[in-house]
Design a protein around this motif. Structure first.
Motif, PDB file in Angstrom:
ATOM      1  N   PRO A  83      37.133  35.603  10.243  1.00  0.00           N
ATOM      2  CA  PRO A  83      37.600  36.936   8.518  1.00  0.00           C
ATOM      3  C   PRO A  83      38.486  36.197   8.113  1.00  0.00           C
ATOM      4  CG  PRO A  83      35.946  37.396   9.800  1.00  0.00           C
ATOM      5  CD  PRO A  83      36.608  36.392  10.651  1.00  0.00           C
ATOM      6  N   ALA A  84      38.769  35.801   6.903  1.00  0.00           N
ATOM      7  CA  ALA A  84      40.416  36.007   6.254  1.00  0.00           C
ATOM      8  C   ALA A  84      40.720  37.950   6.288  1.00  0.00           C
ATOM      9  CB  ALA A  84      40.151  35.118   4.617  1.00  0.00           C
ATOM     10  N   VAL A  85      39.690  38.775   5.223  1.00  0.00           N
ATOM     11  CA  VAL A  85      40.604  39.849   5.324  1.00  0.00           C
ATOM     12  C   VAL A  85      39.302  40.869   5.885  1.00  0.00           C
ATOM     13  CG1 VAL A  85      41.431  39.552   3.286  1.00  0.00           C
ATOM     14  CG2 VAL A  85      38.663  39.916   3.624  1.00  0.00           C
ATOM     15  N   PRO A  86      39.356  42.562   6.102  1.00  0.00           N
ATOM     16  CA  PRO A  86      38.660  42.875   7.001  1.00  0.00           C
ATOM     17  C   PRO A  86      37.001  43.206   6.582  1.00  0.00           C
ATOM     18  CG  PRO A  86      40.311  43.800   7.349  1.00  0.00           C
ATOM     19  CD  PRO A  86      40.498  42.562   6.497  1.00  0.00           C
ATOM     20  N   PRO A  87      35.451  42.977   6.601  1.00  0.00           N
ATOM     21  CA  PRO A  87      34.523  42.915   6.175  1.00  0.00           C
ATOM     22  C   PRO A  87      34.618  44.063   5.387  1.00  0.00           C
ATOM     23  CG  PRO A  87      34.779  42.244   8.988  1.00  0.00           C
ATOM     24  CD  PRO A  87      35.761  42.203   8.559  1.00  0.00           C
ATOM     25  N   SER A  88      34.060  43.950   4.627  1.00  0.00           N
ATOM     26  CA  SER A  88      33.209  45.250   3.897  1.00  0.00           C
ATOM     27  C   SER A  88      31.844  45.522   3.260  1.00  0.00           C
ATOM     28  CB  SER A  88      34.307  45.121   1.973  1.00  0.00           C
ATOM     29  OG  SER A  88      33.685  44.217   1.898  1.00  0.00           O
ATOM     30  N   LYS A  89      31.623  46.746   3.413  1.00  0.00           N
ATOM     31  CA  LYS A  89      30.176  46.662   3.116  1.00  0.00           C
ATOM     32  C   LYS A  89      29.913  46.010   2.670  1.00  0.00           C
ATOM     33  CE  LYS A  89      26.998  50.464   2.893  1.00  0.00           C
ATOM     34  NZ  LYS A  89      26.832  52.053   2.333  1.00  0.00           N
ATOM     35  N   GLY A  90      28.747  44.972   3.231  1.00  0.00           N
ATOM     36  CA  GLY A  90      27.972  44.197   2.375  1.00  0.00           C
ATOM     37  C   GLY A  90      28.256  43.032   2.493  1.00  0.00           C
ATOM     38  N   SER A  91      30.043  41.703   2.199  1.00  0.00           N
ATOM     39  CA  SER A  91      30.822  41.120   2.164  1.00  0.00           C
ATOM     40  C   SER A  91      31.102  40.878   3.283  1.00  0.00           C
ATOM     41  CB  SER A  91      30.916  41.022   1.028  1.00  0.00           C
ATOM     42  OG  SER A  91      32.186  41.964   0.736  1.00  0.00           O
ATOM     43  N   LEU A  92      31.679  39.523   3.253  1.00  0.00           N
ATOM     44  CA  LEU A  92      32.391  39.150   4.170  1.00  0.00           C
ATOM     45  C   LEU A  92      33.312  37.672   3.063  1.00  0.00           C
ATOM     46  CD1 LEU A  92      33.514  38.090   7.161  1.00  0.00           C
ATOM     47  CD2 LEU A  92      31.551  36.152   7.360  1.00  0.00           C
ATOM     48  N   VAL A 144      32.541  47.521  10.825  1.00  0.00           N
ATOM     49  CA  VAL A 144      34.528  48.099  12.149  1.00  0.00           C
ATOM     50  C   VAL A 144      34.910  46.986  12.356  1.00  0.00           C
ATOM     51  CG1 VAL A 144      34.646  49.879  12.495  1.00  0.00           C
ATOM     52  CG2 VAL A 144      32.657  50.157  11.060  1.00  0.00           C
ATOM     53  N   HIS A 145      34.033  46.943  13.555  1.00  0.00           N
ATOM     54  CA  HIS A 145      35.133  45.889  14.595  1.00  0.00           C
ATOM     55  C   HIS A 145      35.944  44.857  14.334  1.00  0.00           C
ATOM     56  CE1 HIS A 145      35.313  43.972  18.704  1.00  0.00           C
ATOM     57  NE2 HIS A 145      35.047  42.848  18.603  1.00  0.00           N
ATOM     58  N   ALA A 146      35.198  44.569  13.676  1.00  0.00           N
ATOM     59  CA  ALA A 146      36.305  43.105  12.860  1.00  0.00           C
ATOM     60  C   ALA A 146      37.665  43.156  12.609  1.00  0.00           C
ATOM     61  CB  ALA A 146      35.470  42.188  12.153  1.00  0.00           C
ATOM     62  N   GLY A 147      37.330  44.515  11.329  1.00  0.00           N
ATOM     63  CA  GLY A 147      38.254  45.086  11.244  1.00  0.00           C
ATOM     64  C   GLY A 147      40.004  45.197  12.013  1.00  0.00           C
ATOM     65  N   ASP A 148      38.761  46.151  12.545  1.00  0.00           N
ATOM     66  CA  ASP A 148      39.872  46.515  13.814  1.00  0.00           C
ATOM     67  C   ASP A 148      40.689  45.762  14.706  1.00  0.00           C
ATOM     68  OD1 ASP A 148      38.751  49.942  13.405  1.00  0.00           O
ATOM     69  OD2 ASP A 148      38.365  50.048  14.900  1.00  0.00           O
ATOM     70  N   CYS A 149      39.959  44.927  14.533  1.00  0.00           N
ATOM     71  CA  CYS A 149      40.707  43.368  15.608  1.00  0.00           C
ATOM     72  C   CYS A 149      41.175  43.153  14.414  1.00  0.00           C
ATOM     73  CB  CYS A 149      39.836  42.649  15.640  1.00  0.00           C
ATOM     74  SG  CYS A 149      38.137  42.910  17.174  1.00  0.00           S
ATOM     75  N   MET A 150      41.525  43.028  13.249  1.00  0.00           N
ATOM     76  CA  MET A 150      42.268  42.621  12.656  1.00  0.00           C
ATOM     77  C   MET A 150      43.807  43.149  12.382  1.00  0.00           C
ATOM     78  SD  MET A 150      39.976  40.612  10.180  1.00  0.00           S
ATOM     79  CE  MET A 150      41.121  39.472   8.747  1.00  0.00           C
ATOM     80  N   THR A 151      43.118  44.871  11.598  1.00  0.00           N
ATOM     81  CA  THR A 151      44.525  45.524  11.735  1.00  0.00           C
ATOM     82  C   THR A 151      44.629  46.729  13.042  1.00  0.00           C
ATOM     83  OG1 THR A 151      42.721  46.672  10.758  1.00  0.00           O
ATOM     84  CG2 THR A 151      43.501  45.360   8.949  1.00  0.00           C
ATOM     85  N   ASN A 152      44.169  46.574  13.459  1.00  0.00           N
ATOM     86  CA  ASN A 152      44.068  47.755  14.470  1.00  0.00           C
ATOM     87  C   ASN A 152      43.033  47.579  16.187  1.00  0.00           C
ATOM     88  OD1 ASN A 152      44.935  50.470  16.049  1.00  0.00           O
ATOM     89  ND2 ASN A 152      44.089  51.787  14.819  1.00  0.00           N
ATOM     90  N   PRO A 153      44.027  46.463  16.967  1.00  0.00           N
ATOM     91  CA  PRO A 153      43.646  45.957  18.303  1.00  0.00           C
ATOM     92  C   PRO A 153      43.339  47.044  19.331  1.00  0.00           C
ATOM     93  CG  PRO A 153      44.255  44.538  17.645  1.00  0.00           C
ATOM     94  CD  PRO A 153      44.999  44.995  16.734  1.00  0.00           C
ATOM     95  N   GLY A 154      43.967  48.387  18.675  1.00  0.00           N
ATOM     96  CA  GLY A 154      44.049  49.278  19.828  1.00  0.00           C
ATOM     97  C   GLY A 154      42.609  50.012  19.857  1.00  0.00           C
ATOM     98  N   ALA A 155      42.283  50.174  18.489  1.00  0.00           N
ATOM     99  CA  ALA A 155      41.523  50.859  17.978  1.00  0.00           C
ATOM    100  C   ALA A 155      40.012  50.854  19.201  1.00  0.00           C
ATOM    101  CB  ALA A 155      40.574  51.100  16.529  1.00  0.00           C
ATOM    102  N   VAL A 156      40.055  49.342  19.098  1.00  0.00           N
ATOM    103  CA  VAL A 156      38.767  48.987  19.577  1.00  0.00           C
ATOM    104  C   VAL A 156      38.459  49.147  20.895  1.00  0.00           C
ATOM    105  CG1 VAL A 156      37.724  46.682  20.523  1.00  0.00           C
ATOM    106  CG2 VAL A 156      38.927  46.872  18.081  1.00  0.00           C
ATOM    107  N   LYS A 157      37.172  49.395  21.957  1.00  0.00           N
ATOM    108  CA  LYS A 157      37.121  50.170  22.563  1.00  0.00           C
ATOM    109  C   LYS A 157      36.354  49.752  24.383  1.00  0.00           C
ATOM    110  CE  LYS A 157      39.316  53.971  21.753  1.00  0.00           C
ATOM    111  NZ  LYS A 157      40.852  53.593  21.921  1.00  0.00           N
ATOM    112  N   ALA A 158      36.023  50.049  24.707  1.00  0.00           N
ATOM    113  CA  ALA A 158      35.346  48.649  25.822  1.00  0.00           C
ATOM    114  C   ALA A 158      33.863  49.423  25.474  1.00  0.00           C
ATOM    115  CB  ALA A 158      35.667  49.245  28.120  1.00  0.00           C
ATOM    116  N   PRO A 159      32.841  48.368  25.694  1.00  0.00           N
ATOM    117  CA  PRO A 159      32.749  46.739  26.707  1.00  0.00           C
ATOM    118  C   PRO A 159      32.941  46.398  25.477  1.00  0.00           C
ATOM    119  CG  PRO A 159      30.984  47.868  25.912  1.00  0.00           C
ATOM    120  CD  PRO A 159      31.673  48.931  25.596  1.00  0.00           C
ATOM    121  N   TYR A 160      33.707  46.178  24.163  1.00  0.00           N
ATOM    122  CA  TYR A 160      33.796  45.285  23.705  1.00  0.00           C
ATOM    123  C   TYR A 160      35.583  45.103  23.102  1.00  0.00           C
ATOM    124  CZ  TYR A 160      29.881  46.650  21.840  1.00  0.00           C
ATOM    125  OH  TYR A 160      28.408  47.846  21.499  1.00  0.00           O
ATOM    126  N   THR A 161      36.299  43.798  22.849  1.00  0.00           N
ATOM    127  CA  THR A 161      37.168  43.916  23.207  1.00  0.00           C
ATOM    128  C   THR A 161      37.677  42.245  21.894  1.00  0.00           C
ATOM    129  OG1 THR A 161      37.226  41.650  24.034  1.00  0.00           O
ATOM    130  CG2 THR A 161      38.056  43.373  25.828  1.00  0.00           C
TER     131      THR A 161
END
Length: 186
Positions: A83-92, A144-161
Protein backbone atom coordinates in the motif's frame (compact mmCIF):
# COMPACT_ATOMS: atom_id res chain seq x y z
CA UNK A 1 65.41 -21.39 22.86
CA UNK A 2 62.40 -23.64 23.51
CA UNK A 3 60.09 -20.72 24.50
CA UNK A 4 60.99 -18.93 21.24
CA UNK A 5 60.19 -22.05 19.17
CA UNK A 6 56.85 -22.45 21.00
CA UNK A 7 56.00 -18.80 20.38
CA UNK A 8 56.80 -19.11 16.67
CA UNK A 9 54.82 -22.38 16.41
CA UNK A 10 51.83 -20.79 18.20
CA UNK A 11 51.91 -17.76 15.92
CA UNK A 12 52.07 -20.02 12.85
CA UNK A 13 49.03 -22.00 14.04
CA UNK A 14 47.03 -18.81 14.82
CA UNK A 15 47.94 -17.33 11.43
CA UNK A 16 46.85 -20.52 9.66
CA UNK A 17 43.52 -20.57 11.53
CA UNK A 18 42.98 -16.87 10.80
CA UNK A 19 43.40 -17.41 7.06
CA UNK A 20 40.88 -20.27 7.14
CA UNK A 21 38.31 -18.21 9.03
CA UNK A 22 38.41 -15.17 6.75
CA UNK A 23 36.99 -16.97 3.71
CA UNK A 24 33.82 -18.48 5.14
CA UNK A 25 30.92 -16.57 3.53
CA UNK A 26 29.04 -17.53 0.36
CA UNK A 27 30.32 -14.33 -1.26
CA UNK A 28 33.85 -15.68 -0.82
CA UNK A 29 33.00 -19.06 -2.35
CA UNK A 30 35.39 -19.44 -5.29
CA UNK A 31 33.11 -22.01 -6.90
CA UNK A 32 29.94 -19.88 -6.63
CA UNK A 33 27.79 -22.84 -5.63
CA UNK A 34 26.47 -21.25 -2.43
CA UNK A 35 27.03 -24.46 -0.46
CA UNK A 36 26.42 -23.85 3.18
CA UNK A 37 24.16 -20.83 2.73
CA UNK A 38 20.69 -21.42 4.10
CA UNK A 39 17.27 -20.09 3.36
CA UNK A 40 15.46 -18.71 6.38
CA UNK A 41 12.13 -18.51 4.59
CA UNK A 42 8.89 -16.94 5.64
CA UNK A 43 5.59 -16.50 3.99
CA UNK A 44 6.94 -13.34 2.40
CA UNK A 45 9.64 -15.31 0.75
CA UNK A 46 9.78 -18.43 -1.33
CA UNK A 47 12.01 -21.41 -0.93
CA UNK A 48 14.48 -21.29 -3.81
CA UNK A 49 14.46 -24.36 -6.00
CA UNK A 50 18.19 -24.28 -6.61
CA UNK A 51 21.28 -22.27 -5.87
CA UNK A 52 22.47 -20.21 -8.81
CA UNK A 53 25.17 -21.56 -11.04
CA UNK A 54 28.18 -19.29 -11.52
CA UNK A 55 26.81 -18.24 -14.92
CA UNK A 56 23.45 -16.97 -13.58
CA UNK A 57 24.63 -15.67 -10.21
CA UNK A 58 25.11 -12.14 -11.53
CA UNK A 59 21.48 -12.02 -12.71
CA UNK A 60 20.09 -13.11 -9.33
CA UNK A 61 22.38 -10.77 -7.38
CA UNK A 62 21.33 -7.77 -9.48
CA UNK A 63 18.17 -7.51 -7.33
CA UNK A 64 20.07 -7.16 -4.05
CA UNK A 65 23.12 -8.00 -1.97
CA UNK A 66 22.23 -11.56 -0.89
CA UNK A 67 22.68 -15.04 -2.34
CA UNK A 68 19.06 -16.17 -2.55
CA UNK A 69 18.98 -18.48 -5.54
CA UNK A 70 16.05 -18.46 -7.93
CA UNK A 71 13.50 -15.66 -7.40
CA UNK A 72 10.13 -16.85 -6.05
CA UNK A 73 7.26 -17.50 -8.43
CA UNK A 74 3.73 -16.58 -7.40
CA UNK A 75 0.76 -18.82 -8.16
CA UNK A 76 -1.21 -17.83 -11.25
CA UNK A 77 -3.52 -14.89 -10.59
CA UNK A 78 -1.68 -13.69 -7.48
CA UNK A 79 0.30 -10.49 -7.13
CA UNK A 80 2.13 -8.88 -4.25
CA UNK A 81 1.46 -5.23 -3.47
CA UNK A 82 2.59 -2.64 -0.93
CA UNK A 83 0.00 0.00 0.00
CA UNK A 84 1.16 3.51 -0.88
CA UNK A 85 -1.33 5.18 1.45
CA UNK A 86 -3.64 3.74 4.12
CA UNK A 87 -6.55 1.93 2.45
CA UNK A 88 -9.87 3.72 2.52
CA UNK A 89 -13.27 2.13 2.51
CA UNK A 90 -13.57 0.23 -0.72
CA UNK A 91 -10.23 1.12 -2.34
CA UNK A 92 -6.51 0.58 -2.17
CA UNK A 93 -3.67 2.51 -3.77
CA UNK A 94 -0.64 0.20 -3.92
CA UNK A 95 2.64 -0.35 -5.68
CA UNK A 96 3.48 -3.69 -7.27
CA UNK A 97 5.89 -5.46 -4.92
CA UNK A 98 8.83 -7.27 -6.49
CA UNK A 99 11.15 -9.75 -4.78
CA UNK A 100 14.51 -8.33 -3.76
CA UNK A 101 17.35 -10.56 -2.63
CA UNK A 102 18.60 -9.65 0.86
CA UNK A 103 21.29 -11.32 2.98
CA UNK A 104 18.55 -13.45 4.59
CA UNK A 105 16.20 -14.33 1.72
CA UNK A 106 13.87 -12.87 -0.89
CA UNK A 107 11.77 -10.02 0.51
CA UNK A 108 9.09 -8.10 -1.40
CA UNK A 109 9.29 -4.32 -1.77
CA UNK A 110 6.90 -1.96 -3.54
CA UNK A 111 8.31 -0.41 -6.71
CA UNK A 112 7.12 2.06 -9.32
CA UNK A 113 3.98 4.11 -9.43
CA UNK A 114 0.98 3.18 -7.25
CA UNK A 115 -2.09 1.66 -8.91
CA UNK A 116 -5.65 2.21 -7.77
CA UNK A 117 -7.76 -0.87 -6.90
CA UNK A 118 -11.37 -1.26 -5.84
CA UNK A 119 -12.51 -4.08 -3.56
CA UNK A 120 -15.09 -6.56 -4.84
CA UNK A 121 -18.39 -7.03 -2.99
CA UNK A 122 -17.34 -10.24 -1.20
CA UNK A 123 -13.66 -9.93 -0.28
CA UNK A 124 -11.78 -12.66 1.54
CA UNK A 125 -9.38 -10.86 3.92
CA UNK A 126 -6.66 -12.42 6.09
CA UNK A 127 -4.21 -10.91 8.57
CA UNK A 128 -0.94 -12.55 9.54
CA UNK A 129 -0.61 -13.96 13.04
CA UNK A 130 2.94 -15.22 12.61
CA UNK A 131 5.09 -17.28 10.24
CA UNK A 132 2.77 -19.14 7.88
CA UNK A 133 -0.35 -18.39 9.95
CA UNK A 134 -3.27 -16.10 9.09
CA UNK A 135 -6.69 -15.32 10.49
CA UNK A 136 -9.74 -14.48 8.37
CA UNK A 137 -11.10 -11.04 9.26
CA UNK A 138 -13.71 -8.65 7.89
CA UNK A 139 -12.13 -6.54 5.14
CA UNK A 140 -12.75 -3.37 7.19
CA UNK A 141 -10.51 -4.75 9.94
CA UNK A 142 -7.78 -5.33 7.36
CA UNK A 143 -8.11 -1.70 6.15
CA UNK A 144 -7.75 -0.39 9.72
CA UNK A 145 -4.79 -2.72 10.39
CA UNK A 146 -2.97 -1.70 7.19
CA UNK A 147 -3.53 1.98 7.97
CA UNK A 148 -2.31 1.57 11.55
CA UNK A 149 0.83 -0.22 10.34
CA UNK A 150 1.55 2.73 8.05
CA UNK A 151 0.74 5.55 10.48
CA UNK A 152 0.57 4.24 14.06
CA UNK A 153 2.19 0.79 14.54
CA UNK A 154 1.75 1.06 18.32
CA UNK A 155 -2.03 0.74 17.84
CA UNK A 156 -1.69 -2.80 16.44
CA UNK A 157 -2.51 -5.40 19.10
CA UNK A 158 -1.59 -9.09 19.36
CA UNK A 159 -1.97 -11.52 17.73
CA UNK A 160 -1.28 -9.14 14.83
CA UNK A 161 1.93 -7.25 14.05
CA UNK A 162 3.14 -4.92 11.36
CA UNK A 163 5.24 -7.28 9.33
CA UNK A 164 6.44 -5.64 6.16
CA UNK A 165 3.27 -4.03 4.77
CA UNK A 166 3.09 -6.53 1.88
CA UNK A 167 -0.17 -8.11 0.76
CA UNK A 168 -0.92 -10.99 -1.62
CA UNK A 169 -3.98 -10.09 -3.69
CA UNK A 170 -6.09 -11.71 -6.37
CA UNK A 171 -8.37 -9.85 -8.74
CA UNK A 172 -11.75 -10.83 -10.13
CA UNK A 173 -12.69 -10.61 -13.82
CA UNK A 174 -13.46 -6.88 -13.40
CA UNK A 175 -10.01 -6.15 -11.92
CA UNK A 176 -11.32 -5.72 -8.37
CA UNK A 177 -9.60 -7.24 -5.33
CA UNK A 178 -11.47 -10.37 -4.31
CA UNK A 179 -8.88 -11.69 -1.84
CA UNK A 180 -6.18 -9.97 0.16
CA UNK A 181 -3.78 -11.61 2.60
CA UNK A 182 -1.13 -9.92 4.72
CA UNK A 183 2.28 -11.52 4.27
CA UNK A 184 4.28 -12.14 7.45
CA UNK A 185 7.93 -11.28 7.61
CA UNK A 186 10.16 -10.79 10.66
Amino acid sequence: MKPTQRLISTLAVVATLGVGLTACGPEDDPYGDGAGSGSGGSSASAQPSKKPAPSDKATDRADGPGDCGTPPKLPAGHKMVEPAVPPSKGSLSAKDAKPVCTPNDWIYHGQGKAKYYLFAQDVKAELSTGPGRTKSVPVGQLWVHAGDCMTNPGAVKAPYTCSGNIYDITLDSEGQINSIKEIWHP
